[in-house]
Structures are given as C-alpha cells and as structure tokens.
Motif scaffolding. Structure first.
Motif, PDB file in Angstrom:
ATOM      1  N   PHE A  87       0.810  -1.210   0.000  1.00 38.77           N
ATOM      2  CA  PHE A  87       0.000   0.000   0.000  1.00 38.77           C
ATOM      3  C   PHE A  87       0.848   1.266   0.000  1.00 38.77           C
ATOM      4  N   LYS A  88       2.125   1.111   0.293  1.00 42.94           N
ATOM      5  CA  LYS A  88       3.005   2.272   0.277  1.00 42.94           C
ATOM      6  C   LYS A  88       3.495   2.504  -1.144  1.00 42.94           C
ATOM      7  N   ASP A  89       2.591   2.958  -1.970  1.00 41.23           N
ATOM      8  CA  ASP A  89       2.914   3.294  -3.369  1.00 41.23           C
ATOM      9  C   ASP A  89       3.457   2.111  -4.157  1.00 41.23           C
ATOM     10  N   LEU A  90       2.987   0.908  -3.851  1.00 44.63           N
ATOM     11  CA  LEU A  90       3.413  -0.293  -4.565  1.00 44.63           C
ATOM     12  C   LEU A  90       4.937  -0.401  -4.624  1.00 44.63           C
ATOM     13  N   THR A  91       5.558  -0.322  -3.452  1.00 47.64           N
ATOM     14  CA  THR A  91       7.027  -0.359  -3.411  1.00 47.64           C
ATOM     15  C   THR A  91       7.586  -1.770  -3.460  1.00 47.64           C
ATOM     16  N   VAL A  92       6.749  -2.775  -3.215  1.00 50.07           N
ATOM     17  CA  VAL A  92       7.200  -4.162  -3.317  1.00 50.07           C
ATOM     18  C   VAL A  92       6.090  -4.984  -3.954  1.00 50.07           C
ATOM     19  N   GLY A  93       6.444  -6.155  -4.417  1.00 52.45           N
ATOM     20  CA  GLY A  93       5.414  -7.049  -4.936  1.00 52.45           C
ATOM     21  C   GLY A  93       5.817  -7.692  -6.249  1.00 52.45           C
ATOM     22  N   GLU A  94       5.008  -8.630  -6.680  1.00 49.46           N
ATOM     23  CA  GLU A  94       5.241  -9.333  -7.940  1.00 49.46           C
ATOM     24  C   GLU A  94       3.923  -9.447  -8.686  1.00 49.46           C
ATOM     25  N   LEU A  95       3.989  -9.247  -9.981  1.00 49.71           N
ATOM     26  CA  LEU A  95       2.805  -9.337 -10.835  1.00 49.71           C
ATOM     27  C   LEU A  95       3.019 -10.472 -11.827  1.00 49.71           C
ATOM     28  N   LYS A  96       2.216 -11.533 -11.667  1.00 54.56           N
ATOM     29  CA  LYS A  96       2.344 -12.712 -12.537  1.00 54.56           C
ATOM     30  C   LYS A  96       1.233 -12.671 -13.579  1.00 54.56           C
ATOM     31  N   ILE A  97       1.646 -12.480 -14.837  1.00 52.06           N
ATOM     32  CA  ILE A  97       0.710 -12.272 -15.939  1.00 52.06           C
ATOM     33  C   ILE A  97       0.830 -13.409 -16.948  1.00 52.06           C
ATOM     34  N   GLY A  98      -0.307 -13.913 -17.398  1.00 52.42           N
ATOM     35  CA  GLY A  98      -0.342 -14.865 -18.484  1.00 52.42           C
ATOM     36  C   GLY A  98      -0.827 -14.187 -19.750  1.00 52.42           C
ATOM     37  N   THR A 102       1.090 -13.012 -29.396  1.00 50.90           N
ATOM     38  CA  THR A 102       0.532 -11.969 -30.252  1.00 50.90           C
ATOM     39  C   THR A 102       0.013 -10.795 -29.440  1.00 50.90           C
ATOM     40  N   ILE A 103      -0.801 -11.078 -28.420  1.00 50.07           N
ATOM     41  CA  ILE A 103      -1.352 -10.009 -27.585  1.00 50.07           C
ATOM     42  C   ILE A 103      -0.233  -9.292 -26.838  1.00 50.07           C
ATOM     43  N   SER A 104       0.777 -10.053 -26.424  1.00 49.46           N
ATOM     44  CA  SER A 104       1.911  -9.440 -25.737  1.00 49.46           C
ATOM     45  C   SER A 104       2.608  -8.419 -26.633  1.00 49.46           C
ATOM     46  N   LYS A 105       2.851  -8.811 -27.870  1.00 51.51           N
ATOM     47  CA  LYS A 105       3.583  -7.936 -28.797  1.00 51.51           C
ATOM     48  C   LYS A 105       2.770  -6.742 -29.259  1.00 51.51           C
ATOM     49  N   TYR A 106       1.511  -6.966 -29.621  1.00 54.35           N
ATOM     50  CA  TYR A 106       0.727  -5.917 -30.264  1.00 54.35           C
ATOM     51  C   TYR A 106      -0.183  -5.131 -29.314  1.00 54.35           C
ATOM     52  N   PHE A 107      -0.306  -5.594 -28.072  1.00 53.82           N
ATOM     53  CA  PHE A 107      -1.211  -4.904 -27.155  1.00 53.82           C
ATOM     54  C   PHE A 107      -0.584  -4.607 -25.798  1.00 53.82           C
ATOM     55  N   LEU A 108       0.056  -5.594 -25.199  1.00 56.21           N
ATOM     56  CA  LEU A 108       0.429  -5.493 -23.787  1.00 56.21           C
ATOM     57  C   LEU A 108       1.677  -4.675 -23.509  1.00 56.21           C
ATOM     58  N   ILE A 109       2.664  -4.726 -24.385  1.00 60.29           N
ATOM     59  CA  ILE A 109       3.975  -4.144 -24.086  1.00 60.29           C
ATOM     60  C   ILE A 109       3.921  -2.676 -23.648  1.00 60.29           C
ATOM     61  N   PRO A 110       3.159  -1.799 -24.314  1.00 60.63           N
ATOM     62  CA  PRO A 110       3.127  -0.404 -23.849  1.00 60.63           C
ATOM     63  C   PRO A 110       2.605  -0.258 -22.424  1.00 60.63           C
ATOM     64  N   TYR A 111       1.650  -1.104 -22.039  1.00 59.65           N
ATOM     65  CA  TYR A 111       1.110  -1.052 -20.684  1.00 59.65           C
ATOM     66  C   TYR A 111       2.148  -1.534 -19.665  1.00 59.65           C
ATOM     67  N   LEU A 112       2.913  -2.545 -20.028  1.00 59.33           N
ATOM     68  CA  LEU A 112       3.975  -3.011 -19.151  1.00 59.33           C
ATOM     69  C   LEU A 112       5.020  -1.912 -18.953  1.00 59.33           C
ATOM     70  N   ILE A 290      -5.592  -0.070 -15.022  1.00 57.98           N
ATOM     71  CA  ILE A 290      -4.959   0.621 -16.149  1.00 57.98           C
ATOM     72  C   ILE A 290      -5.395   0.012 -17.472  1.00 57.98           C
ATOM     73  N   LEU A 291      -5.403  -1.318 -17.538  1.00 55.61           N
ATOM     74  CA  LEU A 291      -5.767  -2.012 -18.774  1.00 55.61           C
ATOM     75  C   LEU A 291      -7.201  -1.720 -19.208  1.00 55.61           C
ATOM     76  N   SER A 292      -8.103  -1.647 -18.232  1.00 54.48           N
ATOM     77  CA  SER A 292      -9.526  -1.575 -18.555  1.00 54.48           C
ATOM     78  C   SER A 292     -10.109  -0.172 -18.468  1.00 54.48           C
ATOM     79  N   SER A 293      -9.269   0.817 -18.187  1.00 52.93           N
ATOM     80  CA  SER A 293      -9.763   2.185 -18.085  1.00 52.93           C
ATOM     81  C   SER A 293     -10.027   2.765 -19.468  1.00 52.93           C
TER      82      SER A 293
END
Length: 302
Positions: A87-98, A102-112, A290-293
């Motif tokens: 909660f302290k500005d997301l200073t720690v943590g891990e995000l596991k994404i599947g 194709t979606i990674s290259k043409y859609f996801l990378i800018p969001y990452l 962020i993705l769905s806004s």
C-alpha cells in the motif's frame, strides 16, 4: 516487554533450526535469552516443547503439533505485513501475468512499460500460453491475471474487456483484386486459406461465425504464429485471417490488402481475466485498472 507473539517467533525459529545457538544468531539474541524464552513459553503452556540433547534440540510430539499452527500463523502475519507494504505506493510485490505472444507484442507491451516506469520495484513474471492454458493457470494460482482473446466461457473467471478488435482477411499482390470488389464468404473460401492453428481462441471464434453461415473452412496452412500469417499472405501463399488492429503496419505500407467481404465478422474483445471471488493483490488490481480504463491514454504517461 516480551509478548506471547515474541515467544512464538522464538519457538518457530528454534523449531526450524533445531538449535538454540543457531536460532540466537538468526534472531540477533543471546543464547541464554532464547533458552529463557522457550522456558517461559513452556511454563505458560505447562508442557515440554523440546527434547534437549547435547547434539541439539528436537520438537516433542506436543511441540510438533503446536509448531504446525504457530508456523502457519506467523507466515500469515508475514504475508499480511507484505500486503501492507504494498500500500506504500506499490514499493514491493510481484505481478504474474499470463498472455499469448501476439497479444503481448501488439497490445500489452506499452502497458507493461508504463506500469514499470511508475512502479519500478514491482517484479513481472510473464507466462506465455493459449487462452485455455492461461485460464487453467489462473485457477491453479500460478498467475494472477491473464490477457486473452474473448469470448471465454468459464463461469469461475471474472472477465473485463479492454479493447475491441476485428478479424479480417488479407491478401498479397496476387489476390489484390479481392480488395476492390465485394466478395462473398462462399466465394472467398475457394481460395487458399491461411489460419491460426485450431486450438487458437481467435480461430475458433472466426470458424464458429463461418459455420453459422453454413460455410466450412479447410485451410491450406495452419500456423502457430500470428506474424507468419502476415508473412505467408504477403508472399501470396493464400488469404490470411488476421486481427486488423495488429496488421495496420502491413496494410498502411501496402504490403497487404484487406479482402472486401460482403459479411463482416462481428467485432470481439481482448480482455483481462482473473479468478472470481478471490481478491487481487494491489499490484494486480492497479494493472487491471490501467488495462480496462476507457479514459486511460498511454501517450499521456509514457
């Protein structure tokens, strides 16, 4: 003042290390203080927790039973403290994404890129797979969220569309005339067809639509890579079924042409999914936001 929780922490450390001296080093305490803490806990519980020998200590039967509960409780406390730190500005943590390639290259990378720039201490773990494989990984707990081709028929998952996409057919110079005059689906399937492999969610969606029109497809080529669809069509091996939004570079440069079919395939979505009824970590929840806004613009932030 030594609390009961402090005593249990000492108890767990001794139980794991099977040594008062090793536990004292890990806890930055003196060995007599560790021994005193264990004696105090045994006195309060009125039970012997450790067998003491010259070679070290071992848990008694009662101590082993208590250790299982206390160790689990302390692990939960530690997990809770880690969540609070997030909660302290997301200073720690891990995000596991599947996600698929194709979606990674043409859609996801800018969001990452945007997320990493804003929260640089959050670690990413990216796992590739088909939509069905990723749904299984969500349910097994191996990933937090998945970005997939919709539709998905799985009532155990929460689905949030992020972007509409359109499936189209494209061709190279050899079949360029198909881009100017209207052609029916029945006529088009007489040409050599290039599709993704049958287990692709995108392929299933298009094939289901065409089947509803009484049209059966028999592709000349079935590929596992979206980029190969574009390349095969470019060298005139046939007509490829692709996502328009991911093919703009080829279309705008005149490397491919959109086939002008009479009946357009209905739009579908790319979206994020996660296990229904299970709270997301703060990092996952922020990324989904962020993705769905609808009002979010990458260009405003990168």
């Amino acid at each position: 003042m030594v609390t009961k929780l402090d005593l249990y922490k000492v108890f767990c450390k001794v139980g794991k290390s099977k040594s008062f001296s090793k536990a004292s080093k890990e806890l930055y305490m003196t060995q007599p203080a560790v021994s005193q803490a264990i004696m105090q806990l045994e006195g309060e519980l009125d039970i012997r927790l450790f067998n003491r020998t010259p070679r070290g200590v071992s848990l008694t039967n009662e101590g082993s039973l208590l250790f299982e509960y206390v160790n689990s409780a302390i692990n939960l406390i530690n997990a809770g403290e880690e969540k609070i730190l997030e909660f302290k500005d997301l200073t720690v943590g891990e995000l596991k994404i599947g996600v698929g390639d194709t979606i990674s290259k043409y859609f996801l990378i800018p969001y990452l890129e945007f997320f990493h720039n804003r929260y640089p201490n959050i670690k990413f773990k990216i796992i590739n797979g088909t939509t069905l494989e990723l749904c299984d990984l969500i349910k097994s707990g191996e990933i937090n969220i998945a970005i997939c081709n919709f539709p998905i028929d799985d009532h155990s998952l929460e689905l949030r569309p992020c972007r509409d996409v359109k499936d189209i057919f494209v061709c190279g110079d050899k079949y360029k005339d198909l881009s100017t005059e209207k052609i029916s689906l029945e006529e088009m399937v007489k040409y050599p067809l290039i599709f993704l492999e049958p287990n692709s969610n995108s392929r299933k969606y298009v094939e289901k639509f065409m089947t509803s029109k009484g049209i059966k497809i028999s592709p000349e080529f079935e590929l596992g890579s979206f980029d190969l669809l574009l390349e095969f069509a470019k060298i005139n091996l046939g007509i490829a079924c692709v996502v328009k939004e991911f093919s703009r570079d080829y279309l705008e440069k005149g490397l491919l042409y959109e086939v002008n079919i009479l009946e357009e395939i209905p739009s579908r979505s790319i979206g994020v999914c996660y296990l229904k009824g299970v709270p997301l970590s703060l990092a996952s929840a922020k990324f989904v936001e962020i993705l769905s806004s609808a009002n979010f613009s990458l260009n405003d932030s990168i």
